[in-house]
Design an enzyme around this catalytic site. Structure first.
Site, PDB file in Angstrom:
ATOM      1  CD  GLU A 165     -20.423  21.769  -1.938  1.00 26.58           C
ATOM      2  OE1 GLU A 165     -21.312  21.425  -2.733  1.00 26.58           O
ATOM      3  OE2 GLU A 165     -20.102  21.098  -0.948  1.00 26.58           O
ATOM      4  CD  GLU A 364     -21.778  22.365   3.039  1.00 22.47           C
ATOM      5  OE1 GLU A 364     -22.015  21.235   2.567  1.00 22.47           O
ATOM      6  OE2 GLU A 364     -22.131  23.423   2.481  1.00 22.47           O
TER       7      GLU A 364
HETATM    8  C1  FCB Z   1     -23.212  20.264  -0.095  1.00 25.11           C
HETATM    9  C2  FCB Z   1     -24.024  21.542  -0.105  1.00 25.11           C
HETATM   10  C3  FCB Z   1     -25.013  21.651   1.011  1.00 25.11           C
HETATM   11  C4  FCB Z   1     -25.688  20.323   1.293  1.00 25.11           C
HETATM   12  C5  FCB Z   1     -24.641  19.259   1.507  1.00 25.11           C
HETATM   13  C6  FCB Z   1     -25.206  17.910   1.869  1.00 25.11           C
HETATM   14  O1  FCB Z   1     -22.851  19.951  -1.391  1.00 25.11           O
HETATM   15  O2  FCB Z   1     -23.167  22.645  -0.030  1.00 25.11           O
HETATM   16  O3  FCB Z   1     -25.934  22.643   0.688  1.00 25.11           O
HETATM   17  O4  FCB Z   1     -26.548  20.010   0.278  1.00 25.11           O
HETATM   18  O5  FCB Z   1     -23.866  19.129   0.356  1.00 25.11           O
END
Ligand code: FCB
Length: 468
Positions: A165, A364
């Site tokens: 990110e 994610e």
């Molecule tokens: C993202 C992060 C991860 C976690 C999720 C909820 O931004 O990469 O580590 O905190 O959100």
């Protein structure tokens, strides 16, 4: 009509990151990370939580691997503690690599594909000597770290994620100071973001030098920016916001250089801020070439969308838009984030259409639901089941349209340390009782295991189905 299903070789997994689960902050000669230092600042972390114990996974990782195995998952996205491997930012600590090597060996032995993230935000504090990512020397330090990890694990790890990110690092770490290293410097933040991307490009080359067949990606936090109304002004605002959040990373990674409109926006901001540099002093000749074309797969972290409206620039708001929604009665997680699988589907199709049909790994996706164990010892997190179900349907729908999504890493395997929000938000499909470290797979984990086994995602809310 046949129901669409996932193929047998789909890479099903779950994700975590080192600082969020490990604890044992000083074990095996680890150095301090920026999150160790930031977390000690009063008020930085809700509830005063820190990473000293977390899920105790530095010691209990064999249990975590056993859970992955029980659930039938085929991949585990986890991160290497950067400050463990490079305690002072430069010297390699072999004992830390020994630790991660044991985990990788256990995963491979269990038939689980290790998906290794190199920078999930726990950079060595020592690198703050050159202002963390604001300093260009941090790129060299990151490349040396990537090399050290690739040398040790490269023969067993196929999937690599360099940075997690870049936008969130830039925004929360350097613009708003809500994450480590806690810097509030709008002008500096764009410099940090550029160095994070440059770090990706150069680390990708370094990994491939060591492991020619490696698949290297970067995990981007992508937020579809949708206009609040059909007005021209709101549509322009949403596009500008998309430039700031999404295109600023996607375009250079795909070899197009930084998008012109956002570059102008940033140059205007630097001028207003009275910065003593322009982007030409930061994005040096050759940098964009070094960032582009080095991404074998795009890692997509998707949680929700942003609804944007045109808004005047003010001292507090340097950008010509405001995030105004979603408002009203929409489905939300316990953290208030809108549940919006349609935008996920649209995002995946857009990546395919606008960026030359890249290979995509969902790195994610998940939601906060606070359900706790009930008297039967189980966790009936039906709303997370519905979140998962609807988002997996979105992935299926995008795949049906030809989008090349080859893996899905659920966030998160475990309830864990959610950065500045501490231990309150629970993202896990496995419940963690923090005082004892006890792990209990929630109903959503059982649901997920069933999807993984069958490749089939039910087409309606399975709340009535017996998971548990
Ligand atoms: C993202 C992060 C991860 C976690 C999720 C909820 O931004 O990469 O580590 O905190 O959100």
């Amino acid at each position: 009509m046949t129901t669409p299903t996932f193929p047998h070789d789909f890479l099903w997994g779950a994700a975590t990151s080192a600082f969020q689960i490990e604890g044992s902050r000083t074990a095996d000669g680890a150095g301090e990370s920026v999150w160790d230092v930031f977390g000690r600042q009063p008020g930085a972390v809700e509830g005063g939580g820190d990473g000293s114990l977390a899920c105790d996974s530095y010691r209990r990782w064999p249990e975590d691997v056993a859970i992955l195995e029980e659930l039938g998952l085929r991949a585990y996205r986890f991160s290497i503690g950067w400050s463990r491997v490079m305690p002072d930012g430069h010297r390699v600590n072999e004992a830390a690599l020994d630790h991660y090597e044991r985990i990788v060996d256990a995963l491979v032995e269990a038939g689980i594909d290790p998906v290794v993230t190199l920078n999930h935000w726990d950079m060595p504090q020592a690198l703050m000597a050159d202002r963390g990512w604001i300093g260009r020397s941090t790129v060299d330090a990151f490349v040396a770290y990537a090399q050290a990890v690739a040398h040790r694990l490269g023969d067993r790890v196929q999937h690599w994620i360099t940075q997690n990110e870049p936008w969130i690092i830039q925004l929360l770490g350097y613009q708003l100071g809500l994450h480590a290293p806690g810097i509030v410097d709008l002008a500096g933040s764009v410099v940090a973001g550029h160095h994070v991307l440059l770090g990706h490009g150069r680390a990708a080359d370094a990994i491939k030098q060591v492991v020619p067949g490696a698949q290297v990606g970067v995990a981007l936090s992508l937020f579809p920016c949708e206009p609040a109304t059909g007005s021209e002004a709101d549509r322009e605002a949403a596009w500008a916001s998309d430039g700031y959040v999404n295109r600023w990373y996607l375009d250079p990674l795909h070899g197009r250089g930084y998008p012109k409109d956002t570059r102008e926006l940033w140059d205007g901001i630097l001028l207003r801020e009275g910065a003593d540099f322009t982007l030409d002093d930061v994005i040096l000749p050759g940098d964009e070439e070094q960032i582009g074309g080095r991404t074998d797969f795009v890692g997509v972290n998707y949680y929700t969308r942003r609804v944007c409206a045109a808004a005047p620039v003010t001292a507090e708001r340097p950008f010509p838009w405001a995030v105004v929604g979603p408002t009203g009665d929409v489905p939300r997680t316990d953290e208030g984030w809108e549940v919006r699988p349609e935008s996920f589907d649209a995002l995946l199709r857009r990546l395919h259409d606008d960026y030359g049909a890249p290979r995509i790994m969902i790195t994610e996706n998940g939601g906060v639901y606070g359900d706790a164990p009930t008297h039967d010892g189980k966790v009936h997190d039906n709303r997370r089941i519905e979140y998962l179900r609807s988002h997996l349907r979105a992935v299926l729908s995008a795949r049906e349209a030809g989008v090349d999504v080859f893996g899905y890493m659920q966030w998160s395997l475990l309830d864990n340390f959610e950065w500045a929000l501490g231990y309150r938000p629970r993202f896990g499909i496995v419940h963690v009782d923090y005082p004892t470290g006890r792990r209990t797979p929630k109903d959503s984990a059982l649901f997920y295991a069933q999807v993984v086994r069958s490749g089939v995602v039910p087409d309606e809310d399975p709340a009535h189905l017996p998971f548990g």
